[in-house]
Design a protein around this motif. Structure first.
Motif, PDB file in Angstrom:
ATOM      1  N   LEU A  67       0.620  -1.162  -0.010  1.00 42.51           N
ATOM      2  CA  LEU A  67       0.136  -0.220   0.029  1.00 42.51           C
ATOM      3  C   LEU A  67       0.885   1.352   0.060  1.00 42.51           C
ATOM      4  N   ARG A  68       1.910   1.228   0.758  1.00 44.80           N
ATOM      5  CA  ARG A  68       3.004   2.470   0.520  1.00 44.80           C
ATOM      6  C   ARG A  68       3.668   2.555  -0.952  1.00 44.80           C
ATOM      7  N   ALA A  69       3.898   1.288  -1.521  1.00 47.62           N
ATOM      8  CA  ALA A  69       4.602   1.511  -2.808  1.00 47.62           C
ATOM      9  C   ALA A  69       3.419   2.017  -3.855  1.00 47.62           C
ATOM     10  N   ASN A  70       2.293   1.736  -3.715  1.00 49.67           N
ATOM     11  CA  ASN A  70       1.324   2.154  -4.314  1.00 49.67           C
ATOM     12  C   ASN A  70      -0.145   2.495  -3.885  1.00 49.67           C
ATOM     13  N   PRO A  71      -0.039   3.794  -3.281  1.00 49.56           N
ATOM     14  CA  PRO A  71      -1.320   4.350  -2.493  1.00 49.56           C
ATOM     15  C   PRO A  71      -2.426   4.172  -3.091  1.00 49.56           C
ATOM     16  N   SER A  72      -2.414   4.239  -4.404  1.00 52.66           N
ATOM     17  CA  SER A  72      -3.789   4.336  -5.133  1.00 52.66           C
ATOM     18  C   SER A  72      -4.596   2.798  -4.955  1.00 52.66           C
ATOM     19  N   LEU A  73      -4.159   1.894  -4.428  1.00 51.94           N
ATOM     20  CA  LEU A  73      -4.604   0.736  -4.048  1.00 51.94           C
ATOM     21  C   LEU A  73      -5.720   0.659  -3.063  1.00 51.94           C
ATOM     22  N   ARG A  74      -5.330   1.531  -1.990  1.00 52.63           N
ATOM     23  CA  ARG A  74      -6.196   1.715  -0.844  1.00 52.63           C
ATOM     24  C   ARG A  74      -7.481   2.285  -1.147  1.00 52.63           C
ATOM     25  N   GLY A  75      -7.865   3.115  -1.999  1.00 48.87           N
ATOM     26  CA  GLY A  75      -9.182   3.537  -2.404  1.00 48.87           C
ATOM     27  C   GLY A  75      -9.945   2.592  -2.997  1.00 48.87           C
ATOM     28  N   GLN A  76      -9.293   1.640  -3.627  1.00 43.15           N
ATOM     29  CA  GLN A  76     -10.059   0.278  -4.525  1.00 43.15           C
ATOM     30  C   GLN A  76     -10.632  -0.814  -3.482  1.00 43.15           C
ATOM     31  N   MET A  77     -10.122  -0.849  -1.990  1.00 40.28           N
ATOM     32  CA  MET A  77     -10.149  -1.769  -1.160  1.00 40.28           C
ATOM     33  C   MET A  77     -11.182  -1.493  -0.101  1.00 40.28           C
ATOM     34  N   GLU A  78     -11.676  -2.696   0.730  1.00 43.35           N
ATOM     35  CA  GLU A  78     -12.012  -2.657   1.771  1.00 43.35           C
ATOM     36  C   GLU A  78     -11.290  -3.580   2.679  1.00 43.35           C
ATOM     37  N   ILE A  79     -10.466  -3.046   3.850  1.00 40.32           N
ATOM     38  CA  ILE A  79      -9.807  -3.650   4.649  1.00 40.32           C
ATOM     39  C   ILE A  79     -10.436  -4.242   6.114  1.00 40.32           C
ATOM     40  N   VAL A  80     -10.355  -5.439   6.140  1.00 41.28           N
ATOM     41  CA  VAL A  80     -11.097  -5.945   7.353  1.00 41.28           C
ATOM     42  C   VAL A  80      -9.721  -6.546   8.290  1.00 41.28           C
ATOM     43  N   THR A  81      -9.616  -6.157   9.597  1.00 39.86           N
ATOM     44  CA  THR A  81      -8.482  -6.796  10.614  1.00 39.86           C
ATOM     45  C   THR A  81      -9.455  -7.255  11.793  1.00 39.86           C
ATOM     46  N   LYS A  82      -8.371  -7.936  12.724  1.00 44.23           N
ATOM     47  CA  LYS A  82      -8.959  -8.337  13.911  1.00 44.23           C
ATOM     48  C   LYS A  82      -7.835  -8.185  15.041  1.00 44.23           C
ATOM     49  N   CYS A  83      -8.513  -8.237  16.238  1.00 40.05           N
ATOM     50  CA  CYS A  83      -7.554  -8.173  17.345  1.00 40.05           C
ATOM     51  C   CYS A  83      -8.186  -8.906  18.434  1.00 40.05           C
ATOM     52  N   ASP A  84      -7.508  -9.020  19.579  1.00 43.98           N
ATOM     53  CA  ASP A  84      -7.628  -9.674  20.790  1.00 43.98           C
ATOM     54  C   ASP A  84      -6.689 -10.816  21.126  1.00 43.98           C
ATOM     55  N   ILE A  85      -6.103 -11.435  20.114  1.00 46.75           N
ATOM     56  CA  ILE A  85      -5.411 -12.719  20.565  1.00 46.75           C
ATOM     57  C   ILE A  85      -4.060 -12.378  20.831  1.00 46.75           C
ATOM     58  N   VAL A  86      -3.479 -12.643  21.831  1.00 45.45           N
ATOM     59  CA  VAL A  86      -2.081 -12.260  22.362  1.00 45.45           C
ATOM     60  C   VAL A  86      -1.253 -13.784  22.460  1.00 45.45           C
ATOM     61  N   ALA A  87      -0.311 -13.940  21.511  1.00 43.39           N
ATOM     62  CA  ALA A  87       0.545 -15.093  21.254  1.00 43.39           C
ATOM     63  C   ALA A  87       1.862 -14.650  21.408  1.00 43.39           C
ATOM     64  N   PRO A  88       2.941 -15.582  21.972  1.00 44.22           N
ATOM     65  CA  PRO A  88       4.438 -15.111  22.344  1.00 44.22           C
ATOM     66  C   PRO A  88       4.980 -15.131  21.067  1.00 44.22           C
ATOM     67  N   ALA A  89       4.635 -14.008  20.324  1.00 43.89           N
ATOM     68  CA  ALA A  89       5.495 -13.835  18.932  1.00 43.89           C
ATOM     69  C   ALA A  89       5.615 -12.160  18.710  1.00 43.89           C
ATOM     70  N   GLY A  90       6.241 -11.974  17.775  1.00 42.62           N
ATOM     71  CA  GLY A  90       6.197 -10.516  17.375  1.00 42.62           C
ATOM     72  C   GLY A  90       6.293  -9.670  18.418  1.00 42.62           C
ATOM     73  N   ARG A  91       5.448  -8.692  18.251  1.00 44.02           N
ATOM     74  CA  ARG A  91       5.365  -7.649  19.415  1.00 44.02           C
ATOM     75  C   ARG A  91       4.936  -7.976  20.933  1.00 44.02           C
ATOM     76  N   HIS A  92       4.414  -9.324  20.905  1.00 39.81           N
ATOM     77  CA  HIS A  92       3.991  -9.816  22.143  1.00 39.81           C
ATOM     78  C   HIS A  92       4.977 -11.020  22.563  1.00 39.81           C
ATOM     79  N   ALA A  93       6.205 -11.074  22.124  1.00 45.92           N
ATOM     80  CA  ALA A  93       7.114 -12.181  22.298  1.00 45.92           C
ATOM     81  C   ALA A  93       7.173 -12.270  23.929  1.00 45.92           C
ATOM     82  N   SER A  94       6.862 -11.269  24.434  1.00 44.45           N
ATOM     83  CA  SER A  94       7.139 -11.586  25.968  1.00 44.45           C
ATOM     84  C   SER A  94       6.024 -12.013  26.892  1.00 44.45           C
ATOM     85  N   ALA A  95       4.869 -12.397  26.170  1.00 43.14           N
ATOM     86  CA  ALA A  95       3.713 -12.922  26.774  1.00 43.14           C
ATOM     87  C   ALA A  95       4.047 -14.324  27.349  1.00 43.14           C
TER      88      ALA A  95
END
Length: 296
Positions: A67-95
């Motif tokens: 999306l940063r490489a081609n900002p025109s894509l964003r206006g053609q898309m609906e983006i769905v995302t989710k949250c609430d799972i905390v697993a010991p990985a990435g930014r929650h590696a200390s869990a």
């Protein structure tokens, strides 16, 4: 591709492209990710399904690179995302343990992290990923209303919720819940019989179906169900996957299958399922094979 009204402010494509494997691809370059997005857009598939946890909290950033490489894509898309799972990985590696967190602090931080990783200013649809046994519905509901009021999120839904989980959270929210993303397929037909699908159909909620191909099993297993699907597929000039998805599309609840693959050739064929119109007896032939017995 059919457009589906999810709320007064949100429409989505009837088939959704699922990005849960996007960080697992051998090529995660912005150009390759853009090629996947463009292949979907060429078919009228405009809705893209993410979650913060996908790829060990890296998949949103992979999408963000395109999306940063081609900002025109964003206006053609609906983006769905989710949250609430905390697993010991990435930014929650200390869990210390995998768990769910539906606290206000976690929801607000997750939304901000998703926006930053994807390089966007607005999430079209945010889902609570799993029911949390420690849910404080008043705190969670207020936090979800807050991110909508702040303009960071357009609509709110849930994933893997049972009807009573839905009603508990909705009771503490001003913002209407608009969808529940659940596992439903010819390989997982429980929602057809346990009341989940009937609950949402009765109230006019749209269902998103994750793993509509049964985790890929429906594509390869030699079973009576596979034989029925193959026969219908041969008659229609499509593959077994198109028949499995057409089975969901035929239901009057208006199910939105979430299709995920990293293979560009397979991505280009996703919309074929929308061209397959099953008659009632074909639908019941598949249903009977999935049940493993004749209907009562």
């Amino acid at each position: 591709m059919e457009r589906v009204k999810i709320s007064d402010t949100l429409q989505m494509s009837r088939i959704v492209y699922g990005m849960w494997r996007i960080a697992d691809d051998a090529d995660t370059s912005p150009a390759h990710v853009e090629a996947k997005i463009q292949s979907c857009l060429d078919q009228g598939i405009t809705t893209f399904d993410q979650a913060d946890i996908y790829g060990g909290y890296t998949a949103e950033a992979v999408l963000g690179g395109a999306l940063r490489a081609n900002p025109s894509l964003r206006g053609q898309m609906e983006i769905v995302t989710k949250c609430d799972i905390v697993a010991p990985a990435g930014r929650h590696a200390s869990a210390r343990v995998k768990h769910y967190d539906t606290s206000r602090a976690h929801i607000l931080a997750s939304v901000d992290a998703s926006l930053s990783d994807m390089g966007i200013e607005h999430i079209d649809l945010l889902l609570i990923h799993r029911p949390d046994p420690l849910l404080d519905h008043h705190e969670t509901g207020a936090a979800l209303d807050e991110v909508v009021s702040a303009g960071k999120v357009g609509a709110i839904g849930v994933s893997n919720f049972r009807p009573w989980d839905w009603e508990l959270l909705q009771s503490a929210m001003k913002t209407p819940l608009v969808t529940n993303q659940i596992e439903i397929s010819l390989g997982e037909i429980a929602p057809f019989t346990n009341g989940d699908l009937a609950f949402h159909q009765r109230h006019g909620h749209r269902i998103m179906a994750w793993s509509p191909l049964g985790g890929g099993r429906l594509m390869t297993e030699k079973t009576p169900l596979g034989e029925v699907a193959d026969r219908i597929a041969e008659e229609r000039g499509v593959d077994r996957a198109a028949v499995a998805v057409a089975f969901l599309l035929a239901h009057p609840a208006g199910i939105l299958p979430v299709m995920g693959t990293n293979n560009l050739d397979r991505i280009a064929q996703i919309s074929k399922a929308a061209e397959v119109k099953l008659d009632r007896e074909e639908w019941y032939q598949l249903y009977e094979a999935a049940l493993g017995q004749e209907v009562p």
